[in-house]
Scaffold this motif. Structure first.
Motif, short mmCIF file in Angstrom:
data_model
loop_
_atom_site.label_atom_id
_atom_site.label_comp_id
_atom_site.label_asym_id
_atom_site.label_seq_id
_atom_site.Cartn_x
_atom_site.Cartn_y
_atom_site.Cartn_z
N ARG A 167 6.84 -9.33 -0.49
CA ARG A 167 7.24 -8.51 0.64
C ARG A 167 8.73 -8.71 0.94
O ARG A 167 9.28 -9.78 0.75
CB ARG A 167 6.42 -8.86 1.89
CG ARG A 167 4.91 -8.70 1.65
CD ARG A 167 4.13 -8.95 2.93
NE ARG A 167 2.70 -9.01 2.68
CZ ARG A 167 1.92 -7.96 2.58
NH1 ARG A 167 2.43 -6.76 2.70
NH2 ARG A 167 0.63 -8.09 2.35
N SER A 168 9.36 -7.66 1.42
CA SER A 168 10.78 -7.74 1.72
C SER A 168 10.99 -8.62 2.94
O SER A 168 10.31 -8.48 3.95
CB SER A 168 11.34 -6.35 1.97
OG SER A 168 12.67 -6.41 2.39
N TYR B 164 13.24 -1.54 -0.40
CA TYR B 164 12.26 -2.44 -1.02
C TYR B 164 12.52 -2.51 -2.52
O TYR B 164 12.54 -1.48 -3.20
CB TYR B 164 10.84 -1.94 -0.73
CG TYR B 164 10.53 -1.90 0.75
CD1 TYR B 164 10.09 -3.04 1.41
CD2 TYR B 164 10.73 -0.73 1.49
CE1 TYR B 164 9.82 -3.00 2.77
CE2 TYR B 164 10.47 -0.70 2.85
CZ TYR B 164 10.02 -1.84 3.49
OH TYR B 164 9.77 -1.80 4.84
#
Length: 489
Positions: A163-164, A486
């Motif tokens: 996940r960013s 992302y």
């Protein structure tokens, strides 16, 4: 000249000199081979010297002294706003501007890992360790030192999706349109379902043409992998089980289908014993892949086991049931419908332990929970979307935010992987798809695209890493977008 050398015959002396020359040639050839191997595959047999690393590092030929004296306002120009690290950031120095441009270029055009020089040293025992790890059933990559982290990953069943960690700024969303996800096999009927597989770059698309299609998503060609035709079921919804083993397919029929991805086998299930539902087209699959919840008649919710495909329990609402959403890794269920109340069910006790009225609701049409379980959104016929904290079901009745950017029935609500984006759409009106920046609860001003029509949006999904967004419309196309914030698909 010594006596010993005088006694040696001239032929033997020449042979010894020739042998020494051959040995020197062999040693030089071995060195050249090792240098070639190291340049192609990295230093497999010996660590790289620090002196050698310093000579390999590239240094700038010259430095512009004016860079530090120059100030650039990146807030005034739209195309430079993406370089901001803070929302109110504006003036930066020239050198900082250059470094941010380089970082942005690396972010948009990452190099291939195998082609990058590996400067970390390798132990001579790495090959022995690898062979012992193979016997234990796990192999670590070369140079990977953090063994404890790997052990922690292997001992948990949590999601491995990257996940960013950076904050998404409001206002302007960086995105680009890619080749349509179903460009190799477009549909001649509305697309009612699109979904990304959780573990691989695989997308399913299904609709009223009775075909279930699978595509490998790379953003360039999006190769079609397989197509399945169901002659007796126009598809209203299709969904992967979160473990990736099966696809559940349903329509306005008494039965539904289960497609086994491993065995490539499709099974027809139903009608469900003891039930008279004529449509099973609205359902949700639990995050733990154990339960399928179908919307039934007269406020009933039907819980079906994914293993046996049999009805295991029913839940009853006071009004009609219209939308469902799982929470707490599948241990809890939210439901809403005609009475405008959101019900909170515990699936272990199979009882309702809370319900509350959705503020301003006329008829509830959609529900969605965020991946982290902290938020959920409720949509209604009037186009209003309320976003709540989960404490709403514990007694607090006011929404965190009321979103009024749609004017017609809300059909789709979808949080992305890190809950920084909420997509809301209506199938009644063209281009009626909005992307909400969740931390500020504002819409992105540059979405939807001004000069390109989305037609009537029917379904939407974000890829597990957040890098792709796919949208199916009434024209039979699956539009694909790249979200540049992302890095991972």
């Amino acid at each position: 000249m010594s006596l010993i050398s005088q006694n040696i015959p001239p032929k033997k002396k020449k042979r010894k000199e020739h042998n020494k020359e051959n040995e020197k040639l062999v040693i030089e050839q071995e060195r050249e081979m090792k240098k070639l191997e190291n340049s192609l595959f990295g230093s497999l047999y010996s660590p790289v010297d620090n002196d050698e690393l310093e000579t390999r590092q590239r240094k700038p030929v010259w430095v512009d002294e004016e860079e530090d004296k120059t100030n650039i306002n990146i807030a005034k120009v739209n195309r430079l706003r993406k370089l901001r690290k803070e929302e109110d950031g504006s003036l930066i120095s020239g050198s900082d501007y250059v470094s941010r441009l380089r970082a942005q270029n690396i972010k948009l055009n990452p190099g291939t890992e195998w082609a990058q020089f590996d400067s970390r040293s390798r132990n001579d025992t790495s090959l022995d360790d690898e062979s012992s790890d193979e016997e234990n059933g796990a192999v670590l990559a070369h140079n990977y030192k953090n063994v404890e982290v790997v052990d922690d990953i292997l001992q948990t069943n949590e999601s491995l999706v990257v996940r960013s960690s950076t904050k998404l700024l409001p206002g302007h969303l960086e995105y680009s349109r890619l080749v349509d996800a179903n460009a190799e096999d477009p549909s001649n009927a509305p697309i009612n379902s699109v979904q990304f597989h959780r573990n691989v770059q695989l997308l399913l698309a299904a609709g009223l043409d009775r075909r279930l299609r699978f595509f490998h998503i790379d953003g360039k060609r999006n190769t079609k992998i397989q197509s399945i035709f169901l002659d007796d079921c126009p598809i209203r919804k299709a969904s992967f089980l979160p473990d990736g083993s099966q696809v559940i397919v349903a329509g306005r029929r008494k039965f539904f289908y289960s497609f086994d991805l491993v065995k490539a086998k499709i099974d027809k299930i139903g009608p469900l014993v003891g039930r008279e539902e004529k449509s099973l087209g609205v359902f949700e699959v639990s995050p733990d892949s154990s339960t399928i919840a179908f919307v039934g008649n007269e406020g009933y919710i039907l819980l079906v086991s994914t293993k046996t495909k049999e009805l295991i329990w029913t839940l009853k609402m006071n009004g009609t049931a219209r939308s469902l959403a799982f929470a707490e890794d599948g241990q809890q269920l939210l439901s809403s419908g005609g009475d405008c109340q959101v019900y909170h069910w515990g699936l272990r006790t199979r009882a309702c332990f809370g319900k509350a009225v959705d503020a301003g609701c006329v008829n509830s049409t959609s529900l969605s929970t965020s991946p982290n379980g902290k938020l959920f959104a409720a949509g209604s016929d009037s186009g209003i979307v309320n976003v709540y904290n989960r404490e709403f079901l514990g007694g607090k009745r006011k929404p965190m935010e009321t979103i009024e950017n749609l004017t017609t029935k809300v059909d789709v609500l979808k949080f992305n992987n890190d809950a920084q984006i909420l997509a809301i759409s209506s199938s009644v009106k063209k281009n009626s798809l909005k992307l909400i920046h969740v931390p500020s609860f504002t819409v992105f001003s540059n979405w939807p695209p001004l000069k390109k029509s989305l037609q009537y949006p029917l379904c939407l999904d974000f890829s597990p890493g957040g890098g792709f967004m796919a949208m199916g419309n009434a024209g039979g196309k699956v539009l694909l977008y790249k979200l540049h914030h992302y890095n991972h698909a």
